[in-house]
Design a protein around this motif. Structure first.
Motif, PDB file in Angstrom:
ATOM      1  N   ILE A   1       5.775   0.042  -3.004  1.00  0.00           N
ATOM      2  CA  ILE A   1       4.796   1.038  -2.584  1.00  0.00           C
ATOM      3  C   ILE A   1       4.126   1.711  -3.775  1.00  0.00           C
ATOM      4  O   ILE A   1       2.987   2.156  -3.709  1.00  0.00           O
ATOM      5  CB  ILE A   1       5.475   2.096  -1.669  1.00  0.00           C
TER       6      ILE A   1
ATOM      7  N   GLU B   1       0.306   0.123  -5.545  1.00  0.00           N
ATOM      8  CA  GLU B   1      -1.023   0.360  -4.984  1.00  0.00           C
ATOM      9  C   GLU B   1      -1.460   1.796  -5.243  1.00  0.00           C
ATOM     10  O   GLU B   1      -2.634   2.063  -5.466  1.00  0.00           O
ATOM     11  CB  GLU B   1      -1.016   0.078  -3.475  1.00  0.00           C
TER      12      GLU B   1
ATOM     13  N   ALA C   1       0.832  -1.197   0.000  1.00  0.00           N
ATOM     14  CA  ALA C   1       0.000   0.000   0.000  1.00  0.00           C
ATOM     15  C   ALA C   1       0.860   1.236   0.000  1.00  0.00           C
ATOM     16  O   ALA C   1       1.939   1.244   0.550  1.00  0.00           O
ATOM     17  CB  ALA C   1      -0.907  -0.001   1.234  1.00  0.00           C
ATOM     18  N   GLY C   2       0.404   2.294  -0.575  1.00  0.00           N
ATOM     19  CA  GLY C   2       1.140   3.550  -0.535  1.00  0.00           C
ATOM     20  C   GLY C   2       0.775   4.436  -1.697  1.00  0.00           C
ATOM     21  O   GLY C   2       0.015   4.065  -2.564  1.00  0.00           O
TER      22      GLY C   2
ATOM     23  N   PRO D   1       6.727  -0.668  11.539  1.00  0.00           N
ATOM     24  CA  PRO D   1       5.831  -0.309  10.445  1.00  0.00           C
ATOM     25  C   PRO D   1       4.372  -0.528  10.808  1.00  0.00           C
ATOM     26  O   PRO D   1       4.033  -1.504  11.481  1.00  0.00           O
ATOM     27  CB  PRO D   1       6.260  -1.236   9.304  1.00  0.00           C
ATOM     28  N   THR D   2       3.523   0.387  10.385  1.00  0.00           N
ATOM     29  CA  THR D   2       2.091   0.292  10.684  1.00  0.00           C
ATOM     30  C   THR D   2       1.243   0.121   9.421  1.00  0.00           C
ATOM     31  O   THR D   2       0.104  -0.321   9.497  1.00  0.00           O
ATOM     32  CB  THR D   2       1.608   1.545  11.433  1.00  0.00           C
ATOM     33  N   ASP D   3       1.791   0.482   8.256  1.00  0.00           N
ATOM     34  CA  ASP D   3       1.021   0.339   7.020  1.00  0.00           C
ATOM     35  C   ASP D   3       1.323  -1.004   6.374  1.00  0.00           C
ATOM     36  O   ASP D   3       2.368  -1.621   6.609  1.00  0.00           O
ATOM     37  CB  ASP D   3       1.349   1.480   6.052  1.00  0.00           C
ATOM     38  N   ASP D   4       0.429  -1.448   5.518  1.00  0.00           N
ATOM     39  CA  ASP D   4       0.541  -2.775   4.913  1.00  0.00           C
ATOM     40  C   ASP D   4       1.790  -2.916   4.057  1.00  0.00           C
ATOM     41  O   ASP D   4       2.420  -3.978   4.024  1.00  0.00           O
ATOM     42  CB  ASP D   4      -0.694  -3.080   4.069  1.00  0.00           C
ATOM     43  N   ASN D   5       2.166  -1.846   3.337  1.00  0.00           N
ATOM     44  CA  ASN D   5       3.320  -1.956   2.454  1.00  0.00           C
ATOM     45  C   ASN D   5       4.599  -2.216   3.237  1.00  0.00           C
ATOM     46  O   ASN D   5       5.344  -3.147   2.945  1.00  0.00           O
ATOM     47  CB  ASN D   5       3.484  -0.688   1.624  1.00  0.00           C
ATOM     48  N   ASN D   6       4.872  -1.376   4.241  1.00  0.00           N
ATOM     49  CA  ASN D   6       6.104  -1.558   5.012  1.00  0.00           C
ATOM     50  C   ASN D   6       6.092  -2.854   5.809  1.00  0.00           C
ATOM     51  O   ASN D   6       7.134  -3.492   5.986  1.00  0.00           O
ATOM     52  CB  ASN D   6       6.324  -0.358   5.942  1.00  0.00           C
ATOM     53  N   LYS D   7       4.927  -3.254   6.295  1.00  0.00           N
ATOM     54  CA  LYS D   7       4.825  -4.559   6.958  1.00  0.00           C
ATOM     55  C   LYS D   7       5.185  -5.671   5.982  1.00  0.00           C
ATOM     56  O   LYS D   7       5.876  -6.633   6.343  1.00  0.00           O
ATOM     57  CB  LYS D   7       3.400  -4.779   7.488  1.00  0.00           C
TER      58      LYS D   7
END
Length: 428
Positions: free
Chosen positions: A280, A283, A16-17, A359-365
């Motif tokens: 990133i 998305e 995501a991003g 990380p809190t967002d799906d991409n970095n996770k």
């Protein structure tokens, strides 16, 4: 890393991003000076490439550094990748490069050969820079002939970005240790069932070809030249061109038409090889969901993968070597810098920063999970050495590979041309 285990949810993760950090343009600011003032304040020029999100984050880290080191001022200079290196080459030729600057493995030997890069071991010995606590042996990426001329700020590895919806509709599930034959069979299934290409153009990506060569006991580069033959490259490009003609690889003319958008996010194909932290972009550009999948192998085990990295280097002729080293040390070790930068330049290279950022967002996770999975599988080796001139060869590989895809050049002629350009680049 066996062939029977399917990629788990934590490996093929949604990306995501908004946009890739390598995309977008930013105005160049600052021009440098003598670097000193009457009150003892020192000014360092700091240059990097990247998009606006990176620039915003780095300026925050600069403000933090200046707050903690009030006698050192930082003058930022930034632009996109291509313009950065054009400008840097002019600056280096004129003896006026930035005091500290972003760097990459393809440029280390080139500018070390020209005497531009400081060996930072001396500053480490003097206590101005720590060479401790770098993760997964990534510090070695900045070493050339026993010198430490680059300090990693982040690490990344090659991945296969896939359109999750397309793969699911086709009933294809990537597996750790899958072979190239299995990968292309999967793409054929996608083409047959969904009537779209499977890949966006794998065979013009130098770093992917490097992995393929490493899987087969070779490498793209040696310390001084190319580590493969014209016949090797001819075969690679012949296979790629055949898959373009069969529709398994996206039509290169359509790929050009949708730029700067990726052919994957434009829906022209179902997968694309790239560096994992670049995921990133998809998305933000596309209408589907995207994830990271394993690199295909030759033997079901060896992916040829390694951790690449962006680095910080210092100018050998800077008037303020101690301050430059302290600034680099701060940028790679300070935990708060890690929380500000996140994974913009790859997974954080030092344990201090890696542990500080969650990380809190799906991409970095997804990027974190993918790299941890690859490392746990024992797939990571050492980076291939890059000789002086590697940057020129990389650009030539992309350009000539594109000519092969479009049918403008026959694979054998293209391979001959690449070797000719490489020879000139290495001699420069």
């Amino acid at each position: 890393m066996g062939t029977s285990r399917h990629v788990e949810r934590r490996t093929v993760l949604k990306a995501a991003g908004a946009a890739a950090a390598t995309l977008g343009l930013a105005a160049t600011t600052g021009c440098g000076g003598d670097g000193g003032s009457g009150d003892g304040t020192v000014t360092l020029r700091y240059a990097w490439w990247g998009g606006e999100p990176r620039a915003i984050a780095i300026k925050k880290t600069i403000a933090l550094f200046e707050k903690k080191h009030p006698k050192i001022r930082i003058k930022p200079e930034f632009t996109d990748y291509e313009a950065f290196w054009e400008k840097f080459q002019t600056q280096a030729s004129g003896g006026n490069p930035p005091d500290v600057f972003q760097n990459a493995v393809g440029f280390l030997r080139k500018y070390d050969k020209r005497g531009v890069l400081m060996d930072l071991k001396g500053q480490a010995d003097a206590g101005n820079l720590s060479l401790e606590n770098f993760r997964n042996g990534v510090l070695a990426n900045g070493q050339v002939d026993g010198k430490q001329i680059g300090i990693p700020v982040g690490a990344n590895t090659m991945a296969l970005v896939i359109d999750l919806k397309a793969f699911q509709k086709a009933g294809v599930t990537p597996e750790f240790g899958w072979t190239w034959d299995e990968y292309f069979t999967a793409l054929q299934t996608i083409q047959d069932k969904l009537r779209i290409a499977g890949d966006t153009g794998y065979f013009s990506i130098m770093y992917l070809y490097d992995l393929y060569l490493r899987q087969n006991g070779k490498a793209f580069f040696t310390d001084s030249g190319l580590g493969f033959t014209e016949d090797d490259l001819t075969q690679w490009w012949e296979d790629g061109h055949k898959r373009v003609k069969s529709g398994l690889v996206a039509d290169p003319k359509k790929v050009e038409q949708v730029k700067p958008k990726s052919a994957l996010s434009a829906g022209l194909a179902a997968s694309e090889f790239t560096w994992d932290n670049f995921s990133i972009r998809y998305e933000g550009e596309g209408e589907s969901d995207y994830g990271l999948a394993p690199i295909p192998t030759g033997d079901g085990k060896d992916t040829g993968q390694y951790l690449g990295s962006l680095m910080l280097s210092a100018f050998s002729g800077t008037k303020h070597p101690e301050e430059a080293a302290r600034f680099i040390d701060f940028m790679v070790h300070d935990p708060e810098v890690g929380t500000i930068m996140g994974y913009d330049r790859g997974i954080l290279a030092t344990t201090e920063q890696y542990d500080a950022f969650t990380p809190t967002d799906d991409n970095n996770k997804g990027v974190k999970a993918y790299e941890e999975e690859v490392a746990a599988a024992g797939a990571l080796g050492k980076i291939t050495p890059h000789p002086s001139g590697a940057d020129v060869v990389e650009a030539a590989f992309l350009r000539i590979g594109g000519e092969v895809a479009q049918g403008k050049s026959k694979p054998a002629d293209a391979a001959k041309a690449l070797f000719s350009e490489a020879k000139a680049a290495f001699a420069g």
